[in-house]
Scaffold this motif. Sequence first.
Motif, PDB file in Angstrom:
ATOM      1  N   VAL A  29       0.814  -1.217   0.000  1.00  0.00           N
ATOM      2  CA  VAL A  29       0.000   0.000   0.000  1.00  0.00           C
ATOM      3  C   VAL A  29       0.851   1.272   0.000  1.00  0.00           C
ATOM      4  O   VAL A  29       0.352   2.347  -0.319  1.00  0.00           O
ATOM      5  N   GLY A  30       2.109   1.151   0.330  1.00  0.00           N
ATOM      6  CA  GLY A  30       2.985   2.321   0.299  1.00  0.00           C
ATOM      7  C   GLY A  30       3.123   2.922  -1.091  1.00  0.00           C
ATOM      8  O   GLY A  30       3.315   4.134  -1.232  1.00  0.00           O
ATOM      9  N   VAL A  31       3.025   2.097  -2.128  1.00  0.00           N
ATOM     10  CA  VAL A  31       3.163   2.592  -3.501  1.00  0.00           C
ATOM     11  C   VAL A  31       2.014   3.536  -3.870  1.00  0.00           C
ATOM     12  O   VAL A  31       2.255   4.689  -4.244  1.00  0.00           O
ATOM     13  N   ALA A  70      -2.242   0.267  -6.446  1.00  0.00           N
ATOM     14  CA  ALA A  70      -3.450  -0.038  -5.683  1.00  0.00           C
ATOM     15  C   ALA A  70      -4.061  -1.367  -6.121  1.00  0.00           C
ATOM     16  O   ALA A  70      -4.551  -2.136  -5.280  1.00  0.00           O
ATOM     17  N   LEU A  71      -4.021  -1.640  -7.403  1.00  0.00           N
ATOM     18  CA  LEU A  71      -4.580  -2.910  -7.893  1.00  0.00           C
ATOM     19  C   LEU A  71      -3.773  -4.100  -7.379  1.00  0.00           C
ATOM     20  O   LEU A  71      -4.346  -5.127  -6.992  1.00  0.00           O
ATOM     21  N   VAL A  72      -2.458  -3.959  -7.355  1.00  0.00           N
ATOM     22  CA  VAL A  72      -1.613  -5.033  -6.825  1.00  0.00           C
ATOM     23  C   VAL A  72      -1.862  -5.204  -5.324  1.00  0.00           C
ATOM     24  O   VAL A  72      -2.030  -6.323  -4.832  1.00  0.00           O
ATOM     25  N   ALA A  73      -1.903  -4.086  -4.586  1.00  0.00           N
ATOM     26  CA  ALA A  73      -2.163  -4.146  -3.146  1.00  0.00           C
ATOM     27  C   ALA A  73      -3.546  -4.727  -2.860  1.00  0.00           C
ATOM     28  O   ALA A  73      -3.721  -5.457  -1.870  1.00  0.00           O
ATOM     29  N   LEU A 100     -13.974   1.353   0.571  1.00  0.00           N
ATOM     30  CA  LEU A 100     -13.399   2.703   0.483  1.00  0.00           C
ATOM     31  C   LEU A 100     -12.185   2.719  -0.442  1.00  0.00           C
ATOM     32  O   LEU A 100     -12.026   3.641  -1.260  1.00  0.00           O
ATOM     33  N   ASN A 101     -11.336   1.712  -0.337  1.00  0.00           N
ATOM     34  CA  ASN A 101     -10.156   1.662  -1.211  1.00  0.00           C
ATOM     35  C   ASN A 101     -10.543   1.523  -2.677  1.00  0.00           C
ATOM     36  O   ASN A 101      -9.913   2.137  -3.547  1.00  0.00           O
ATOM     37  N   LEU A 102     -11.559   0.724  -2.955  1.00  0.00           N
ATOM     38  CA  LEU A 102     -12.016   0.587  -4.343  1.00  0.00           C
ATOM     39  C   LEU A 102     -12.603   1.904  -4.847  1.00  0.00           C
ATOM     40  O   LEU A 102     -12.358   2.297  -5.999  1.00  0.00           O
ATOM     41  N   THR A 139     -10.440  10.343   1.905  1.00  0.00           N
ATOM     42  CA  THR A 139     -11.147   9.060   2.001  1.00  0.00           C
ATOM     43  C   THR A 139     -10.144   7.934   2.238  1.00  0.00           C
ATOM     44  O   THR A 139     -10.390   7.020   3.035  1.00  0.00           O
ATOM     45  N   LEU A 140      -9.006   8.016   1.577  1.00  0.00           N
ATOM     46  CA  LEU A 140      -7.948   7.027   1.768  1.00  0.00           C
ATOM     47  C   LEU A 140      -7.449   7.055   3.212  1.00  0.00           C
ATOM     48  O   LEU A 140      -7.122   6.011   3.784  1.00  0.00           O
ATOM     49  N   GLY A 141      -7.405   8.234   3.818  1.00  0.00           N
ATOM     50  CA  GLY A 141      -7.012   8.336   5.221  1.00  0.00           C
ATOM     51  C   GLY A 141      -7.977   7.605   6.140  1.00  0.00           C
ATOM     52  O   GLY A 141      -7.559   6.919   7.084  1.00  0.00           O
ATOM     53  N   VAL A 142      -9.265   7.728   5.871  1.00  0.00           N
ATOM     54  CA  VAL A 142     -10.273   7.004   6.659  1.00  0.00           C
ATOM     55  C   VAL A 142     -10.076   5.498   6.471  1.00  0.00           C
ATOM     56  O   VAL A 142     -10.101   4.729   7.442  1.00  0.00           O
TER      57      VAL A 142
END
Length: 186
Positions: A29-31, A70-73, A100-102, A139-142
């Motif tokens: 997820v760092g990427v 994101a797709l790999v993660a 949320l990630n999607l 949103t990513l932060g949540v």
Amino acid sequence: MSSDAGQAKRPVSAALAGPYGHPYHPILVGVPIGAWIASLVFDVASRLVGSPTFLTRGAVWLIAVGVVGALVAAMAGLLDLLAIPTGTPAFRTGLVHMTLNLAVTVAFVANFFWRYASYGHAGAVGAGQLALTAVSLATLGVSGYLGGKLAFRYGVRVADEATQAEGFRHTAPHRRATSGRAHPAH
């Protein structure tokens, strides 16, 4: 430890999701996080400099790198989710985290195509594009908070307490053998 908690600690596939105690998802997820935060920095900077084209173009490609990352993660994260027993608070938290990630990834895909449509034009990033990036990152932060809850509160894919205790076991101090002679003070 309940069998449900133990199940959520073990990978569905160690080769794809990471071995026990070393999940790939938190590493991967760092990427996207880094790329998308950098794109926001480029967006803001593009509105502050005289020749912003290199920044607006850079932001487009940072968004693309983030989407691929994101797709790999997400693949590793899905495997982690499948290890969590359904009907549990951890599983429900995992579903919200994934949703949320999607949504964030879809927003960045839309943002990429919106920007790519005007890729050849010089100028700063538009206010709408910048706002979409900022809202997506919020949103990513949540979602990140929920991911932290999964790992640090519920212990999903974290080693069990007995394994963790190994790192806190005190060992006897190492004593050097002496030949009976006094050692000089340092």
